[in-house]
Design a protein around this motif. Sequence first.
Motif, short mmCIF file in Angstrom:
data_model
loop_
_atom_site.label_atom_id
_atom_site.label_comp_id
_atom_site.label_asym_id
_atom_site.label_seq_id
_atom_site.Cartn_x
_atom_site.Cartn_y
_atom_site.Cartn_z
N PRO A 141 -0.18 -10.43 9.50
CA PRO A 141 -0.82 -10.05 10.46
C PRO A 141 -0.67 -8.73 10.89
N GLU A 142 -2.24 -8.58 11.86
CA GLU A 142 -2.48 -6.82 12.67
C GLU A 142 -1.08 -6.31 13.10
N ASP A 143 -0.84 -6.96 13.58
CA ASP A 143 0.75 -6.74 13.98
C ASP A 143 1.69 -5.21 12.67
N TYR A 144 1.25 -5.89 11.65
CA TYR A 144 1.77 -5.02 10.68
C TYR A 144 1.26 -4.18 10.76
N GLY A 145 -0.04 -3.58 10.36
CA GLY A 145 -0.89 -3.29 9.25
C GLY A 145 -1.72 -3.85 8.48
N GLY A 146 -2.19 -5.61 8.92
CA GLY A 146 -2.69 -6.63 7.95
C GLY A 146 -3.78 -7.09 8.57
N LEU A 147 -4.58 -7.47 7.65
CA LEU A 147 -6.21 -7.71 7.98
C LEU A 147 -5.50 -9.47 8.65
N GLY A 148 -4.55 -9.77 8.61
CA GLY A 148 -4.26 -10.93 9.32
C GLY A 148 -5.36 -11.93 9.28
N LEU B 235 6.78 -5.68 6.37
CA LEU B 235 5.65 -5.99 6.32
C LEU B 235 4.57 -4.25 6.67
N PRO B 236 4.72 -3.43 6.76
CA PRO B 236 3.48 -2.06 7.00
C PRO B 236 3.41 -1.97 5.36
N ARG B 237 4.44 -1.92 4.77
CA ARG B 237 4.56 -0.71 3.85
C ARG B 237 3.96 -1.82 2.68
N ILE B 238 3.57 -3.03 2.82
CA ILE B 238 3.67 -4.18 2.02
C ILE B 238 1.98 -4.38 2.03
N ALA B 239 1.54 -4.17 3.14
CA ALA B 239 -0.05 -4.71 4.10
C ALA B 239 -0.57 -3.06 3.28
N THR B 240 0.29 -2.51 2.95
CA THR B 240 -0.78 -0.72 2.01
C THR B 240 -0.34 -1.15 0.69
N GLY B 241 0.17 -1.58 0.40
CA GLY B 241 0.53 -1.57 -0.97
C GLY B 241 1.59 -0.96 -1.77
N GLU B 242 1.97 0.36 -0.29
CA GLU B 242 3.40 1.37 -1.18
C GLU B 242 3.96 0.13 -1.54
N VAL B 243 4.26 -0.98 -1.18
CA VAL B 243 5.47 -2.14 -1.32
C VAL B 243 5.23 -2.99 -2.91
N ILE B 244 5.74 -3.35 -3.47
CA ILE B 244 4.77 -4.55 -4.17
C ILE B 244 6.04 -5.53 -4.18
N THR B 245 5.75 -6.55 -4.01
CA THR B 245 6.61 -8.06 -3.57
C THR B 245 6.72 -8.74 -4.65
N SER B 246 7.83 -9.47 -4.94
CA SER B 246 7.37 -10.45 -5.87
C SER B 246 8.88 -11.97 -5.66
#
Length: 388
Positions: free
Chosen positions: A55-62, A110-121
């Motif tokens: 979501p855009e609220d967390y820095g993504g494109l939503g 979520l903000p760090r996931i959106a930027t790619g700082e955090v990679i999820t699995s």
Amino acid sequence: MPLDTDTFDALLATIRRYVAERLRPLESQVAENDEVPPEIVQEMRDMGLFGLSIPEDYGGLGLDMTEEVRIALELGRTSPAFRSVFGTNVGIGSQGLVMAGSDAQKAEWLPRIATGEVITSFALTEPGAGSDSASVATRAVREPGSGPRTGNDIYRLSGTKRYITNADRASLFTVMARTGEAGAKGVSAFLVPADLPGVTIGRPETKMGQQGAHVCDVHFDNVPVPAANRLGAEGEGFRIAMQVLDRGRLHIAAVCTGIAERLVADSVAYALERKQFGKPIADFQLVQAMIADSKTDAMAARALVLETAALKDGGAPITLEAAAAKYFASEAVGRVADRAVQIFGGAGYIADYGIERLYRDVRLFRIYEGTSQIQQLVIARETLKRGG
């Protein structure tokens, strides 16, 4: 919330150029090295690809679902390894958190996931639990004496997960673990940072295809997971997993469709150029028949993907439709890839043209995020529920 038309069209055009001009020339290198170059990963971060569905609220494109699958269709026109770099952040690795996370969990991750700082699995599959995903044996046991009032409220997580995409790059796992009775109702979901003590990542597996996209075992040895990291209530993990997979299956269906469209285009270009018996092989009706079948498969897959995405955006449940899209598109791209090898003939079997690589790459789509046989069961079950 969807982007305005002009903004989305500009994004789509940028990705289309990026795939054609930047990624496709690197396909052989990625396959040979089994690694996507770090500079490509950074470029994807800069383009916002890690946050397509955040979501855009967390820095993504939503992006809404229709926008997401249209992007996935474009990304399907190159090696699946490139999309896999950020695919778990967009899909199965993040959507449990988006759907079921608390405000605090979302704000933290979520903000760090959106930027790619955090990679999820997404850690669901186990040595003894694949298609039977409700039979997970990994356990999360509330530590005796712990609880909200003690200030030390933790679970101890133990078990092994298998074939986990991006595990060797991940800093956050969504883990399905048993907290209660046998079966689906005893499964809970947890956010597990990779740096917790007791988390061990196995070596990347040697695979038939999709080099550059890594899968590994993940071992949990008495890992202390804070209760605050549980997604939803105890026993809600299987429901969360199935909701995540509905969306993920539709995204994969779009990727399959994009690859099918690329293979059709490559087959047509080769058939028009390659000459036998004094004329292009495109003039021969049996070659035309293969092109016709492949084009029809790709068109039908695209229509089903876009229709299902529109249903989801309209708020309708899509368990049946997502299963049907994934089943049809993954089977269809296998047929298209096989015909592409046949149209290319000997050249299709040689690595120089990349057709044999895509032939191997697409085979996995009929297995992960639910095998074709599981999709058939889901489609039949949901159809019977609806009465036709």
